[in-house]
Design a protein around this motif. Structure first.
Motif, PDB file in Angstrom:
ATOM      1  N   GLN A  37       0.819  -1.258   0.139  1.00  0.00           N
ATOM      2  CA  GLN A  37      -0.060   0.031   0.118  1.00  0.00           C
ATOM      3  C   GLN A  37       0.795   1.219  -0.113  1.00  0.00           C
ATOM      4  O   GLN A  37       0.450   2.390  -0.545  1.00  0.00           O
ATOM      5  N   SER A  38       2.150   1.106   0.868  1.00  0.00           N
ATOM      6  CA  SER A  38       2.660   2.273   0.721  1.00  0.00           C
ATOM      7  C   SER A  38       3.604   2.630  -0.572  1.00  0.00           C
ATOM      8  O   SER A  38       3.987   3.761  -0.815  1.00  0.00           O
ATOM      9  N   LEU A  39       3.664   1.600  -1.346  1.00  0.00           N
ATOM     10  CA  LEU A  39       4.051   1.812  -2.825  1.00  0.00           C
ATOM     11  C   LEU A  39       3.135   2.270  -3.848  1.00  0.00           C
ATOM     12  O   LEU A  39       3.606   2.730  -4.850  1.00  0.00           O
ATOM     13  N   ILE A  40       1.952   2.541  -3.572  1.00  0.00           N
ATOM     14  CA  ILE A  40       0.948   2.742  -4.593  1.00  0.00           C
ATOM     15  C   ILE A  40       1.277   4.344  -5.005  1.00  0.00           C
ATOM     16  O   ILE A  40       1.465   5.181  -4.202  1.00  0.00           O
ATOM     17  N   GLY A  41       1.550   4.750  -6.039  1.00  0.00           N
ATOM     18  CA  GLY A  41       1.652   5.935  -6.851  1.00  0.00           C
ATOM     19  C   GLY A  41       3.257   6.044  -7.144  1.00  0.00           C
ATOM     20  O   GLY A  41       3.571   7.123  -7.526  1.00  0.00           O
ATOM     21  N   LYS A  42       3.906   5.091  -6.707  1.00  0.00           N
ATOM     22  CA  LYS A  42       5.240   5.275  -6.771  1.00  0.00           C
ATOM     23  C   LYS A  42       5.934   4.285  -7.733  1.00  0.00           C
ATOM     24  O   LYS A  42       5.389   3.340  -8.564  1.00  0.00           O
ATOM     25  N   ARG A  43       7.126   4.512  -8.481  1.00  0.00           N
ATOM     26  CA  ARG A  43       7.816   3.813  -9.194  1.00  0.00           C
ATOM     27  C   ARG A  43       8.428   2.650  -8.622  1.00  0.00           C
ATOM     28  O   ARG A  43       9.093   2.768  -7.510  1.00  0.00           O
ATOM     29  N   VAL A  44       8.260   1.368  -9.212  1.00  0.00           N
ATOM     30  CA  VAL A  44       8.830   0.328  -8.730  1.00  0.00           C
ATOM     31  C   VAL A  44       9.472  -0.514  -9.792  1.00  0.00           C
ATOM     32  O   VAL A  44       9.011  -0.446 -10.884  1.00  0.00           O
ATOM     33  N   VAL A  45      10.209  -1.643  -9.285  1.00  0.00           N
ATOM     34  CA  VAL A  45      10.782  -2.679 -10.287  1.00  0.00           C
ATOM     35  C   VAL A  45      10.157  -4.107  -9.699  1.00  0.00           C
ATOM     36  O   VAL A  45      10.094  -4.212  -8.523  1.00  0.00           O
ATOM     37  N   VAL A  46       9.295  -4.687 -10.517  1.00  0.00           N
ATOM     38  CA  VAL A  46       9.087  -5.887 -10.044  1.00  0.00           C
ATOM     39  C   VAL A  46       9.573  -7.157 -10.965  1.00  0.00           C
ATOM     40  O   VAL A  46       9.779  -7.019 -12.427  1.00  0.00           O
ATOM     41  N   LYS A  47       9.979  -7.947 -10.163  1.00  0.00           N
ATOM     42  CA  LYS A  47      10.672  -9.215 -10.954  1.00  0.00           C
ATOM     43  C   LYS A  47       9.720 -10.513 -10.863  1.00  0.00           C
ATOM     44  O   LYS A  47       9.413 -10.842  -9.914  1.00  0.00           O
ATOM     45  N   SER A  48       9.560 -10.980 -12.161  1.00  0.00           N
ATOM     46  CA  SER A  48       8.778 -12.063 -12.107  1.00  0.00           C
ATOM     47  C   SER A  48       9.651 -13.525 -11.775  1.00  0.00           C
ATOM     48  O   SER A  48      10.755 -13.400 -11.650  1.00  0.00           O
ATOM     49  N   LYS A  49       8.792 -14.626 -11.591  1.00  0.00           N
ATOM     50  CA  LYS A  49       9.381 -15.762 -11.203  1.00  0.00           C
ATOM     51  C   LYS A  49      10.428 -16.264 -12.523  1.00  0.00           C
ATOM     52  O   LYS A  49      11.321 -17.183 -12.400  1.00  0.00           O
ATOM     53  N   TRP A  50      10.034 -15.915 -13.607  1.00  0.00           N
ATOM     54  CA  TRP A  50      10.651 -16.279 -14.963  1.00  0.00           C
ATOM     55  C   TRP A  50      11.612 -15.526 -15.342  1.00  0.00           C
ATOM     56  O   TRP A  50      12.247 -15.557 -16.398  1.00  0.00           O
ATOM     57  N   GLY A  51      12.037 -14.395 -14.309  1.00  0.00           N
ATOM     58  CA  GLY A  51      13.425 -13.407 -14.825  1.00  0.00           C
ATOM     59  C   GLY A  51      12.781 -12.308 -15.539  1.00  0.00           C
ATOM     60  O   GLY A  51      13.722 -11.109 -15.536  1.00  0.00           O
ATOM     61  N   THR A  52      11.836 -11.954 -15.955  1.00  0.00           N
ATOM     62  CA  THR A  52      11.305 -10.829 -16.766  1.00  0.00           C
ATOM     63  C   THR A  52      11.207  -9.614 -15.488  1.00  0.00           C
ATOM     64  O   THR A  52      10.684  -9.957 -14.487  1.00  0.00           O
ATOM     65  N   GLN A  53      11.660  -8.456 -15.992  1.00  0.00           N
ATOM     66  CA  GLN A  53      11.528  -7.424 -14.840  1.00  0.00           C
ATOM     67  C   GLN A  53      10.805  -6.166 -15.515  1.00  0.00           C
ATOM     68  O   GLN A  53      10.883  -6.008 -16.587  1.00  0.00           O
ATOM     69  N   TYR A  54      10.100  -5.598 -14.723  1.00  0.00           N
ATOM     70  CA  TYR A  54       9.189  -4.521 -15.151  1.00  0.00           C
ATOM     71  C   TYR A  54       9.435  -3.311 -14.226  1.00  0.00           C
ATOM     72  O   TYR A  54       9.498  -3.337 -13.059  1.00  0.00           O
ATOM     73  N   SER A  55       9.534  -2.184 -14.958  1.00  0.00           N
ATOM     74  CA  SER A  55       9.758  -0.745 -14.265  1.00  0.00           C
ATOM     75  C   SER A  55       8.484  -0.285 -14.611  1.00  0.00           C
ATOM     76  O   SER A  55       8.237  -0.029 -15.756  1.00  0.00           O
ATOM     77  N   ALA A  56       7.734   0.231 -13.522  1.00  0.00           N
ATOM     78  CA  ALA A  56       6.404   0.923 -13.803  1.00  0.00           C
ATOM     79  C   ALA A  56       6.025   1.733 -12.544  1.00  0.00           C
ATOM     80  O   ALA A  56       6.624   1.694 -11.486  1.00  0.00           O
ATOM     81  N   LYS A  57       4.924   2.235 -12.551  1.00  0.00           N
ATOM     82  CA  LYS A  57       4.090   3.135 -11.565  1.00  0.00           C
ATOM     83  C   LYS A  57       3.174   2.027 -11.089  1.00  0.00           C
ATOM     84  O   LYS A  57       2.271   1.487 -11.993  1.00  0.00           O
ATOM     85  N   LEU A  58       3.184   1.727  -9.719  1.00  0.00           N
ATOM     86  CA  LEU A  58       2.069   0.787  -9.108  1.00  0.00           C
ATOM     87  C   LEU A  58       0.863   1.740  -9.021  1.00  0.00           C
ATOM     88  O   LEU A  58       0.910   2.547  -8.358  1.00  0.00           O
ATOM     89  N   VAL A  59      -0.056   1.276  -9.590  1.00  0.00           N
ATOM     90  CA  VAL A  59      -1.238   1.683  -9.771  1.00  0.00           C
ATOM     91  C   VAL A  59      -2.105   1.272  -8.445  1.00  0.00           C
ATOM     92  O   VAL A  59      -2.715   1.976  -7.812  1.00  0.00           O
ATOM     93  N   SER A  60      -2.301   0.005  -8.256  1.00  0.00           N
ATOM     94  CA  SER A  60      -3.063  -0.590  -7.250  1.00  0.00           C
ATOM     95  C   SER A  60      -2.745  -2.142  -6.989  1.00  0.00           C
ATOM     96  O   SER A  60      -1.559  -2.626  -7.721  1.00  0.00           O
ATOM     97  N   THR A  61      -3.119  -2.449  -5.838  1.00  0.00           N
ATOM     98  CA  THR A  61      -2.742  -3.911  -5.332  1.00  0.00           C
ATOM     99  C   THR A  61      -3.954  -4.359  -4.574  1.00  0.00           C
ATOM    100  O   THR A  61      -4.997  -3.553  -4.050  1.00  0.00           O
ATOM    101  N   ASP A  62      -3.958  -5.582  -4.365  1.00  0.00           N
ATOM    102  CA  ASP A  62      -5.376  -6.120  -3.630  1.00  0.00           C
ATOM    103  C   ASP A  62      -4.950  -7.003  -2.606  1.00  0.00           C
ATOM    104  O   ASP A  62      -3.800  -7.133  -2.202  1.00  0.00           O
ATOM    105  N   SER A  63      -5.788  -7.626  -1.851  1.00  0.00           N
ATOM    106  CA  SER A  63      -5.374  -8.378  -0.695  1.00  0.00           C
ATOM    107  C   SER A  63      -4.743  -9.620  -1.090  1.00  0.00           C
ATOM    108  O   SER A  63      -3.916 -10.119  -0.146  1.00  0.00           O
TER     109      SER A  63
END
Length: 87
Positions: free
Chosen positions: A10-36
């Protein structure tokens, strides 16, 4: 510092993040939302498939939805910092 994974996300919503998937793909983006379940909605997303910034051909996407079971980690990109990708 956030005390639970949910409050951390929740503290990262609206901020730029790096997300790494289990398969090695990485995403740099703005986190818009997350759920439970910690599914992630990303905007202004750049996908790096190999993680090696020099040889990688990035793909630019407007929005991406990542299911929680595909995410290895999420980290914030500090303001003004250059994004680095790990293999």
């Amino acid at each position: 510092m956030s005390s639970t994974p949910g409050s951390f996300m929740q503290s990262l919503i609206g901020k730029r993040v790096v997300v790494k998937s289990k398969w090695g793909t990485q995403y740099s983006a703005k986190l818009v939302s997350t759920d439970s379940f910690m599914n992630l909605l990303l905007a202004d997303c750049v996908e790096h498939t190999r993680g090696d910034a020099e040889d990688d051909e990035p793909t630019v996407m407007s929005e991406v939805l990542l299911r929680c079971n595909n995410v290895l980690y999420v980290r914030e990109i500090p303001a003004g910092a250059e994004v680095t990708y790990s293999p």
